[in-house]
Structure formats: C-alpha cells, structure tokens
Design a protein around this motif. Structure first.
Motif, PDB file in Angstrom:
ATOM      1  N   LYS A 174       0.813  -1.216   0.000  1.00 35.21           N
ATOM      2  CA  LYS A 174       0.000   0.000   0.000  1.00 35.21           C
ATOM      3  C   LYS A 174       0.850   1.270   0.000  1.00 35.21           C
ATOM      4  CE  LYS A 174      -3.652  -2.180   2.842  1.00 35.21           C
ATOM      5  NZ  LYS A 174      -4.796  -2.066   1.912  1.00 35.21           N
ATOM      6  N   ALA A 175       2.140   1.135   0.306  1.00 34.13           N
ATOM      7  CA  ALA A 175       3.009   2.309   0.475  1.00 34.13           C
ATOM      8  C   ALA A 175       3.340   2.967  -0.852  1.00 34.13           C
ATOM      9  CB  ALA A 175       4.302   1.895   1.186  1.00 34.13           C
ATOM     10  N   TRP A 176       3.395   4.292  -0.853  1.00 33.81           N
ATOM     11  CA  TRP A 176       3.809   5.017  -2.053  1.00 33.81           C
ATOM     12  C   TRP A 176       5.304   4.839  -2.288  1.00 33.81           C
ATOM     13  CZ3 TRP A 176       7.246   8.884  -3.210  1.00 33.81           C
ATOM     14  CH2 TRP A 176       7.140   9.414  -4.514  1.00 33.81           C
ATOM     15  N   ALA A 177       6.060   4.735  -1.194  1.00 37.06           N
ATOM     16  CA  ALA A 177       7.500   4.462  -1.280  1.00 37.06           C
ATOM     17  C   ALA A 177       7.899   3.644  -0.068  1.00 37.06           C
ATOM     18  CB  ALA A 177       8.306   5.758  -1.332  1.00 37.06           C
ATOM     19  N   VAL A 178       8.908   2.806  -0.234  1.00 36.59           N
ATOM     20  CA  VAL A 178       9.436   1.984   0.852  1.00 36.59           C
ATOM     21  C   VAL A 178      10.924   2.276   0.976  1.00 36.59           C
ATOM     22  CG1 VAL A 178       9.825  -0.355   1.708  1.00 36.59           C
ATOM     23  CG2 VAL A 178       7.710   0.185   0.467  1.00 36.59           C
ATOM     24  N   VAL A 179      11.350   2.632   2.189  1.00 35.23           N
ATOM     25  CA  VAL A 179      12.744   2.987   2.434  1.00 35.23           C
ATOM     26  C   VAL A 179      13.302   2.087   3.527  1.00 35.23           C
ATOM     27  CG1 VAL A 179      14.329   4.824   3.139  1.00 35.23           C
ATOM     28  CG2 VAL A 179      12.284   5.390   1.799  1.00 35.23           C
ATOM     29  N   ALA A 180      14.481   1.529   3.286  1.00 34.17           N
ATOM     30  CA  ALA A 180      15.177   0.721   4.288  1.00 34.17           C
ATOM     31  C   ALA A 180      16.266   1.575   4.918  1.00 34.17           C
ATOM     32  CB  ALA A 180      15.774  -0.535   3.646  1.00 34.17           C
ATOM     33  N   ALA A 181      16.187   1.745   6.239  1.00 31.23           N
ATOM     34  CA  ALA A 181      17.117   2.617   6.955  1.00 31.23           C
ATOM     35  C   ALA A 181      18.160   1.797   7.701  1.00 31.23           C
ATOM     36  CB  ALA A 181      16.360   3.512   7.927  1.00 31.23           C
ATOM     37  N   GLY A 182      19.413   1.894   7.273  1.00 36.64           N
ATOM     38  CA  GLY A 182      20.492   1.192   7.943  1.00 36.64           C
ATOM     39  C   GLY A 182      20.816  -0.144   7.300  1.00 36.64           C
ATOM     40  N   THR A 183      22.003  -0.652   7.579  1.00 36.04           N
ATOM     41  CA  THR A 183      22.471  -1.876   6.937  1.00 36.04           C
ATOM     42  C   THR A 183      21.661  -3.099   7.337  1.00 36.04           C
ATOM     43  OG1 THR A 183      24.702  -0.982   6.719  1.00 36.04           O
ATOM     44  CG2 THR A 183      24.502  -3.365   6.639  1.00 36.04           C
ATOM     45  N   CYS A 184      21.138  -3.119   8.563  1.00 35.37           N
ATOM     46  CA  CYS A 184      20.315  -4.268   8.954  1.00 35.37           C
ATOM     47  C   CYS A 184      19.091  -4.360   8.047  1.00 35.37           C
ATOM     48  CB  CYS A 184      19.883  -4.139  10.416  1.00 35.37           C
ATOM     49  SG  CYS A 184      21.238  -4.379  11.584  1.00 35.37           S
ATOM     50  N   ALA A 185      18.432  -3.240   7.809  1.00 38.28           N
ATOM     51  CA  ALA A 185      17.230  -3.240   6.973  1.00 38.28           C
ATOM     52  C   ALA A 185      17.565  -3.412   5.499  1.00 38.28           C
ATOM     53  CB  ALA A 185      16.438  -1.954   7.178  1.00 38.28           C
ATOM     54  N   THR A 186      18.695  -2.887   5.053  1.00 44.94           N
ATOM     55  CA  THR A 186      19.020  -2.958   3.631  1.00 44.94           C
ATOM     56  C   THR A 186      19.535  -4.330   3.220  1.00 44.94           C
ATOM     57  OG1 THR A 186      21.235  -2.034   4.061  1.00 44.94           O
ATOM     58  CG2 THR A 186      19.498  -0.490   3.419  1.00 44.94           C
ATOM     59  N   PHE A 187      20.482  -4.880   4.007  1.00 42.62           N
ATOM     60  CA  PHE A 187      21.133  -6.119   3.592  1.00 42.62           C
ATOM     61  C   PHE A 187      21.135  -7.225   4.659  1.00 42.62           C
ATOM     62  CE2 PHE A 187      23.721  -2.674   1.406  1.00 42.62           C
ATOM     63  CZ  PHE A 187      22.980  -2.722   0.238  1.00 42.62           C
ATOM     64  N   GLY A 188      20.577  -6.960   5.812  1.00 39.70           N
ATOM     65  CA  GLY A 188      20.556  -7.971   6.877  1.00 39.70           C
ATOM     66  C   GLY A 188      21.476  -7.642   8.024  1.00 39.70           C
ATOM     67  N   GLY A 189      22.668  -7.125   7.701  1.00 41.89           N
ATOM     68  CA  GLY A 189      23.584  -6.663   8.731  1.00 41.89           C
ATOM     69  C   GLY A 189      24.031  -7.729   9.711  1.00 41.89           C
ATOM     70  N   ILE A 190      24.304  -7.285  10.928  1.00 43.27           N
ATOM     71  CA  ILE A 190      24.868  -8.151  11.958  1.00 43.27           C
ATOM     72  C   ILE A 190      23.946  -9.318  12.277  1.00 43.27           C
ATOM     73  CG2 ILE A 190      25.466  -8.231  14.416  1.00 43.27           C
ATOM     74  CD1 ILE A 190      26.714  -5.450  14.057  1.00 43.27           C
ATOM     75  N   HIS A 191      22.648  -9.085  12.248  1.00 52.41           N
ATOM     76  CA  HIS A 191      21.712 -10.151  12.612  1.00 52.41           C
ATOM     77  C   HIS A 191      21.618 -11.241  11.541  1.00 52.41           C
ATOM     78  CE1 HIS A 191      20.588  -6.353  14.538  1.00 52.41           C
ATOM     79  NE2 HIS A 191      20.392  -7.120  15.592  1.00 52.41           N
ATOM     80  N   ALA A 192      22.168 -10.967  10.375  1.00 55.03           N
ATOM     81  CA  ALA A 192      22.131 -11.947   9.281  1.00 55.03           C
ATOM     82  C   ALA A 192      23.464 -12.653   9.104  1.00 55.03           C
ATOM     83  CB  ALA A 192      21.737 -11.242   7.975  1.00 55.03           C
TER      84      ALA A 192
END
Length: 362
Positions: free
Chosen positions: A142-160
């Motif tokens: 439903k979102a007009w735009a979706v933004v991933a903030a930070g490396t965890c949200a963009t690529f998984g980061g430390i938790h991945a």
C-alpha cells in the motif's frame, strides 16, 4: 513527533495534488521493530542538513507537509495511541504514505510451532503479538514508497551473520529485489551501521521532492543505494589516500598514514563518510583513525571479518605499488626539498643578483 510526507503518482491520493501534480501532504510510517538496536533512529536525530525537526515543521521549501510516526520521536505514550496511524494505513485510511523499515527482517517460516522473532503491537481481536513480517506484508503493497534505513534493513547486517538462528535478511531479500511501490519506486536502500544522518535525510528529501512532483525518482545503483552517495569508494574520498599511492602504510592505529595494512577496506567499500564526516562534517572512520570495516556493504559483517586483519588482496596490491610508490615518494621528496629553499638572489648585499636588467638603460 508528527510529520507528513508527500507522494508522487499519476493519480494523487487523499494527500491532495500540488501545483506540480504531486502530493501536498504525506505520512511517514517508521517501524523500527526489525532486528536492530534503534541506532539508525538515534543517528537520524543528529542530522542538520536538514534536521528532522525542519522536515516536521515544514521549514524545507518545496516539500509536502510531513507527518512522521516513529516510536523514539513520538510524543505519545505509546500503545494503541501510537499504533493508530499504522492501523489506519492498514484500512486504507492513510495515503499516501512512505514506509520506513529499520532493522533486519527475520524469517518467521523457520519457526516450527508457536513463537516469533520480533513483534509490533498486538492483534486487536486475539491479543496475540503481530510480527514485523505481518506488518510488512500488509503495508508495503500500500506504500507510495518503501525505504530501508540502515544496513540491517538494507542487507541484513549483523543479525544476518553466518550461524544466526533467525534467518534474518534485508528488506529487498524479503520483498524481492524487483518489488515496486505504489509510486512505482524500488525499495530505497540507505545503508550504514548506523546510517550517516545527512545521507538518510538527503535521500528522504529527494523522495519527498519526487512525491511533490518537483524532482525525478532518486537514481539508485544495482544494490538500490543512492548513486550520488554510494557511487565512490571510501578510498576515493579519504584524506589518507595519497599515502597509499606512495606505498606509505601505517603499522599501527596512531599513524596518520594509509591503514590498509592494519585492516582498512576503504579501497573497495562504497561509502562517502570520509568526505561528509559523521556529525556536522566532523568525524568519519578513517578521518579519526578508525579503519573502514565495510558497514555499508551487502556482505557486512561476514565478508570483512576479522576486522583488524589485512584485507584479502591488500598484501598483493600493497606489494605491487611498493616499487612505484617508493620511487614516487623519493622523487617528490627531492622536489619538496628543492621548493623549500628561497631563491639565491634574496640576499642583503650591495650588488643586485636577481637578474634585473632594464633594457632601456644605457
């Protein structure tokens, strides 16, 4: 804290259309219940060009009215009062809106039986926790735009990291790299551990200008990062880069020289922090004696560990540049010594030795 953000679409929604065919008002729904430390939100509060307050107060010319809902910046007491706009968006009563996800997305499918990795509010009927995945599945389309903030949200980061039990991943891994929002935009990835505050605000302002109908979509690279921010490497903007060219490497972290031999990945990492600094133009990892550990990159942290070891390829590149760098350093040293002397005619003597010889004199 409440702000509105605009969206840009062929047919403007409830936000209304502006003079350029965009939106006059937009809502930003920020969910930081991903696997994270909330460090990206904390970093965001340090932005100054513009500050998040400027966005909320409508002090940035040309932008839509912005309504921001973020748990750290919210004036509410939390609970259902805070969740109200998110639930309204589910019902289609909030549009247009920009969905910002902070933190990596865990894999709920690997859980056998009851349980969840992370949640955001409870089901109004059953009282059961609503997972982050549940919200993304319903809000992202439903979102007009979706933004991933930070490396965890963009690529998984430390938790991945390899060996993690959560199956965490970046937002594009979860929704699909071909995902497109209601505004026709791919996911906008702004990596960083945490985000560099000005990088995120600059990207958000571009998205908002696009929503207002006054700018084209932001240009993104193949990893969906803003090209103008992540198109160059750390090395290309680093104050220490000339030392690398001269094969003059630091042996410890107290040296002002190039830190490739002590673990810096700057020559191959896409990031602008040495140029931009961290807060108010100050800081940035190599600028303050820290090595680049690749925190804006898709493979972080696994690809760059152990952090203090010389990067793969560093031995070869530094070996190849050693004879060239040594020669250049020697030649520049000779020239430097030559230009650090005053001309010989600058003397306090009765005879003029500067070579001055007017042609009109007899």
């Amino acid at each position: 804290m409440s702000t509105d953000s605009g969206t840009h679409d062929a047919a403007p929604g409830p936000g209304g259309s502006g003079e350029h065919g965009g939106f006059d008002e937009v809502t930003i729904l920020w969910i930081s219940e991903g696997m994270s430390c909330d460090g990206d939100t904390v970093s965001l509060t340090a932005a100054g060009q513009p500050a998040i307050e400027d966005l909320v107060l409508g002090l940035v010319p040309g932008l839509p009215k912005v309504n921001l809902y973020n748990k750290v910046l919210s004036p509410t007491l939390g609970g259902e009062e805070f969740l109200a706009p998110f639930r309204a968006a589910l019902r289609g009563e909030v549009a247009p809106f920009i969905l910002v996800i902070e933190g990596s997305v865990p894999n709920q499918d690997i859980i056998q039986g009851d349980g969840y990795w992370t949640s955001f509010g409870n089901d109004e009927v059953t009282g059961e926790p609503l997972t982050l995945n549940w919200w993304i599945d319903r809000l992202a389309p439903k979102a007009w735009a979706v933004v991933a903030a930070g490396t965890c949200a963009t690529f998984g980061g430390i938790h991945a990291m390899a060996g993690n039990p959560t199956g965490s991943m970046g937002l594009a891994d979860y929704l699909g790299w071909e995902f497109r929002s209601q505004g026709g935009l791919p996911i906008v990835n702004v990596p960083g551990c945490p985000i560099q505050p000005e990088n995120f605000m600059e990207t958000l302002v571009w998205v908002l200008h696009h929503a207002a109908g006054t700018a084209p979509p932001p240009p993104l690279d193949h990893m969906l990062r803003p090209q103008w921010l992540f198109g160059r490497t750390v090395h290309e903007g680093c104050d220490r880069a000339a030392y690398y060219e001269q094969a003059d490497f630091a042996k410890d972290y107290n040296s002002p020289k190039c830190q490739v031999k002590v673990g810096c990945w700057g020559p191959v990492v896409n990031c602008n922090v040495p140029k931009r600094g961290w807060m108010s133009g100050i800081g940035g990892c190599p600028n303050v004696g820290g090595i680049c550990i690749g925190c804006t990159m898709p493979g972080f942290p696994d690809t760059f560990m152990p952090f203090m070891d010389e990067p793969a390829g560093g031995s070869l590149s530094s070996l190849l540049i050693k004879p060239y760098g040594a020669f250049i350093r020697r030649m520049r040293g000779i020239t430097n010594a030559a230009v650090n002397r005053e001309p010989k005619w600058r003397r306090n003597e009765p005879a003029l030795t500067s070579g001055y010889d007017p042609y009109w004199r007899a």
